[in-house]
Design an enzyme around this catalytic site. Structure first.
Site, PDB file in Angstrom:
ATOM      1  N   SER A 560       0.299  -1.767   0.037  1.00 12.32           N
ATOM      2  CA  SER A 560      -0.212   0.393   0.027  1.00 12.32           C
ATOM      3  C   SER A 560       0.895   0.743   0.125  1.00 12.32           C
ATOM      4  CB  SER A 560      -1.199  -0.511   0.768  1.00 12.32           C
ATOM      5  OG  SER A 560      -1.577   0.565   1.327  1.00 12.32           O
ATOM      6  N   ASP A 647      -9.511  -3.593  -5.386  1.00 16.92           N
ATOM      7  CA  ASP A 647      -8.971  -3.073  -4.314  1.00 16.92           C
ATOM      8  C   ASP A 647      -9.978  -1.546  -4.375  1.00 16.92           C
ATOM      9  OD1 ASP A 647      -7.365  -1.477  -2.586  1.00 16.92           O
ATOM     10  OD2 ASP A 647      -6.001  -2.197  -2.742  1.00 16.92           O
ATOM     11  N   HIS A 679      -8.229  -5.286  -0.810  1.00 22.46           N
ATOM     12  CA  HIS A 679      -7.195  -4.560  -0.472  1.00 22.46           C
ATOM     13  C   HIS A 679      -6.367  -5.283   0.623  1.00 22.46           C
ATOM     14  CE1 HIS A 679      -4.270  -1.551  -0.491  1.00 22.46           C
ATOM     15  NE2 HIS A 679      -4.679  -1.077   0.870  1.00 22.46           N
TER      16      HIS A 679
END
Length: 709
Positions: A560, A647, A679
């Protein structure tokens, strides 16, 4: 497929502040386009063909992970009302079961010791996620709750990975499904204390939680639901809940640097539902830029108090209290501000409060005495650890449930008796296969960055391969460094598949995280964001120069915002790494932060800056955003980017574009896109273990350890 996909180029020119950027792959953003789906499938086929030789290693690592886990197990029960609540896992099943059993003595706070091979008297299986998931490829439980009287339950499910949940309600005694069907909401729905209403939030088109609703239990659909709060500011999110005392209903809205909290007496919830505009709302701070705060409620000698954690004039926060009947009174300082001691949370129970804070890079827990304001820290027996409170469901409980973990010790569940100071072990996670924590070492070293800042680095290794620094070893270096999120010590059984092959596992606690207090975060965001990247590079360079590892033996990883870190260091210092693993990486940051219509962008401006309005921010972000800074004539390390089609936080298009651009300059870059996931990746524990094994096999192969036992 043995040839890498060669996506077409459709130049799209982005213009801001007199700057131009030509993006050849922005067309990949059209998620519904058959051409985009075809390209992603081609990328998956190419990656699979390139990594097919790792299939035996992947299977071996999967079996190693599976072989270390007791697949049929139970959690430590949590007392709530007249029941002990706990979870079950069952061998061969992807998901867990939510269960409960009745308490036998109202004065007994010692949880029953449950064993997988023994029946639990009076057990009720409330929710079996395996049944609810059915044949769905993805399943995520975003809400689960039981009314205080124990008669009804709710649950919220996402079957796509896009974090949009559907909530249902069931009568526990009869098993009857009530007509309630609440669709398309954010996660975290819950019952009000009286069980008559369900509290939930919805999001706007930019996936910002902006509205709070009350749903009357028994109503079908959302037609009669009442909106009790709407946050109109696009830079703020909204949420709501009840204090543990159940005396107050709290509506909180905030950005990353401002909090606005309204406290409403719980007895007025029905008036809110009825649309009564005269419901009293109590607050402590007006909305003020830079002022963050949270509020909890305590009752002391019959008087209501608000305990307020805030940062007004106190960078690392201070704790004060005010009487609810005189909020204009001078706040009484309970815990004064101490630079470097970051107060993070307070949880008020009837007789004491639990305070969580951070000092010296370690997450700590203390018990606050309401009468004396003494904060008693709970001591643990390891130098590097993570401790936190969790599962404390009852307002009047005499004990505090704690979770403890370190790099080498399997996680422990403990109860702390506040009156006696006794720390009671309720359960320690079992690592099968003969695991001995004494076989592994852990230490924290400090690396001096180029600007003189000392960066903490955590190391874990298996002792039989020698001490770190005594010879060049394969080394895995992890980093994150954003949102004041700390990467704390914790054991993972999958990590053993690296350690047992001689890999040193390292975490660079770079600026932008929260390990060393608020200043650590402030010096790794907006116009100081490059510190995050240079800290990581300085740590990697130190590890090479001091004989811990060598560039052909080191693999870096982050996910991320940590994936942004990976993309940045690939451009800054590609020569330091053999490989880089980037999970759901935020590598096209400037494009995303320039588009306020995308999920969460406006809220993110306080983390990264607003490049739409500020040319300095635009130029600064343009100087580091990975996709735009891929360089010609550079020998990049091997790169594996992992993403998910659904996501909603970091779109698949970012790593897809990045990989395409990397290949243009000759990089060996691979893309793996989960076509049904979110995600957090795939769902289900066996699927998750296989995904982990996939990544670990690539890491070990990149380090030259494919054939290591």
């Amino acid at each position: 497929m043995t040839t890498a996909p060669t996506p077409k180029k459709i130049p799209t020119t982005r213009q801001h502040h007199g700057r131009e950027f030509v993006d050849n792959y922005e067309w990949m953003r059209e998620k519904e386009s058959p051409e985009v789906i075809s390209h992603l499938e081609a990328e998956n086929a190419y990656t699979e063909s390139r990594l097919a030789h790792l299939a035996p290693l992947r299977e071996k690592i999967f079996e190693e992970i599976k072989g270390r886990v007791r697949e049929t197990d139970l959690s430590v029960p949590i007392r709530r009302g007249d029941w002990w609540y706990y979870g079950r896992s069952v061998e061969g099943k992807q998901y867990g079961l939510n269960c409960r059993a009745p308490i036998t003595d109202p004065d007994d706070w010692t949880p029953p010791k449950l064993t997988p091979d023994a029946d639990v008297p009076g057990e009720q299986i409330l929710f079996d996620a395996n049944v609810e998931a059915g044949e769905s490829e993805f399943f995520s439980l975003g809400a689960f709750g039981v009314t205080m009287d124990g008669t009804r339950m709710l649950w919220g499910v996402d079957l796509a990975g896009d974090e949009r949940y559907t909530v249902r309600v069931r009568d526990i005694a009869t098993g009857e499904l009530l007509p309630d069907l609440i669709e398309g909401i954010a996660g975290g729905a819950s019952f009000t204390p009286d069980g008559r209403f369900i509290l939930y939030s919805t999001v706007d088109d930019a996936w910002r939680p902006d509205r709070v609703w009350l749903h009357r239990v028994g109503d079908a659909g959302r037609e009669n639901d009442v909106e009790v709060f709407h946050e109109e500011d696009e830079g703020f999110w909204a949420g709501a809940g009840f204090t543990r005392s159940h005396a107050f209903f709290q509506i909180a809205s905030g950005s990353k640097v401002v909090d606005d909290v309204a406290m409403i007496r719980a007895e007025d919830v029905e008036r809110l539902y009825a649309g009564d505009d005269d419901v009293e709302s109590l607050s402590v701070f007006d909305r003020e830029d830079g002022v963050e705060h949270s509020i909890d409620h305590a009752v002391i000698d019959g008087r209501d108090w608000f305990y307020v954690l805030h940062n007004q004039g106190a960078e690392d926060f201070t704790l004060v209290r005010l009487p609810v009947d005189d909020l204009d009174a001078e706040p009484e300082v309970v815990i004064p501000h101490t630079p470097g001691v970051r107060l993070e949370d307070i949880d008020c129970l009837r007789d004491f409060a639990v305070v969580e804070y951070r000092s010296g890079g370690i997450a700590r827990v203390g018990i606050l005495d309401y009468a004396t304001h003494e904060l008693r820290e709970i001591a643990f027996d390891e130098p590097l650890y993570t401790a936190g409170a969790g599962g404390n469901a009852e307002w009047a409980q005499p004990t505090v449930r704690l979770n403890f973990s370190s790099f080498v010790s399997p996680s422990r569940v403990l109860d702390y008796d506040v009156a006696s100071g006794e720390l009671m072990l309720r359960k320690q996670a079992e690592v099968l296969g003969g695991y001995n924590p004494d076989d592994y070492g852990q230490e924290r070293l400090w690396v001096t960055a180029e600007d003189g800042t000392r960066i903490p680095v955590s190391l874990v290794w298996k002792r039989s391969f020698g001490e770190p620094g005594a010879g060049e070893r394969p080394l895995f270096l992890y980093g994150y460094g954003s949102y004041e999120h700390s990467i704390d010590p914790g054991m993972g059984v999958s990590r053993l598949s690296m350690l047992d092959r001689g890999v040193v596992y390292a975490i660079a606690h770079v600026r932008g995280g929260g390990e060393m207090g608020r200043a650590w975060y402030e010096n790794g965001k907006t116009l100081t964001k490059r510190n995050t990247f240079t800290d990581f590079v300085d740590v990697a360079r130190h590890l090479v120069e001091h004989g811990y590892t060598a560039p052909d033996k080191m693999v870096a990883s982050g996910g991320s915002a940590g994936g942004l870190l990976m993309g940045a260091v690939a451009n800054l210092a590609p020569e330091l790494f053999a490989g880089i693993l980037a999970d759901v990486p935020f590598v096209d940051a400037l494009t995303t932060i320039l588009d306020p219509s995308l999920p969460l962008t406006v809220i993110e401006w306080e983390e990264w800056g607003n490049p739409l309005e500020d040319p300095e921010v635009y130029d600064y972000m343009a100087s580091y955003t990975p996709y735009e800074n891929v360089r010609e004539g550079v020998d990049y390390p091997k790169i594996l980017a992992v993403t998910s089609l659904n996501d909603t936080r970091v779109f698949y298009v970012e790593p897809a574009k990045w990989v395409a651009r990397l290949r243009e300059v000759g990089a060996d870059a691979l893309l793996k896109c989960e076509m049904v996931a979110g995600h957090g990746g795939v769902s289900g524990r066996y699927n998750s273990w296989r995904e982990t094994a996939y990544e670990l096999a690539w890491i070990l192969d990149t380090m030259g350890l494919r054939d290591a036992d």
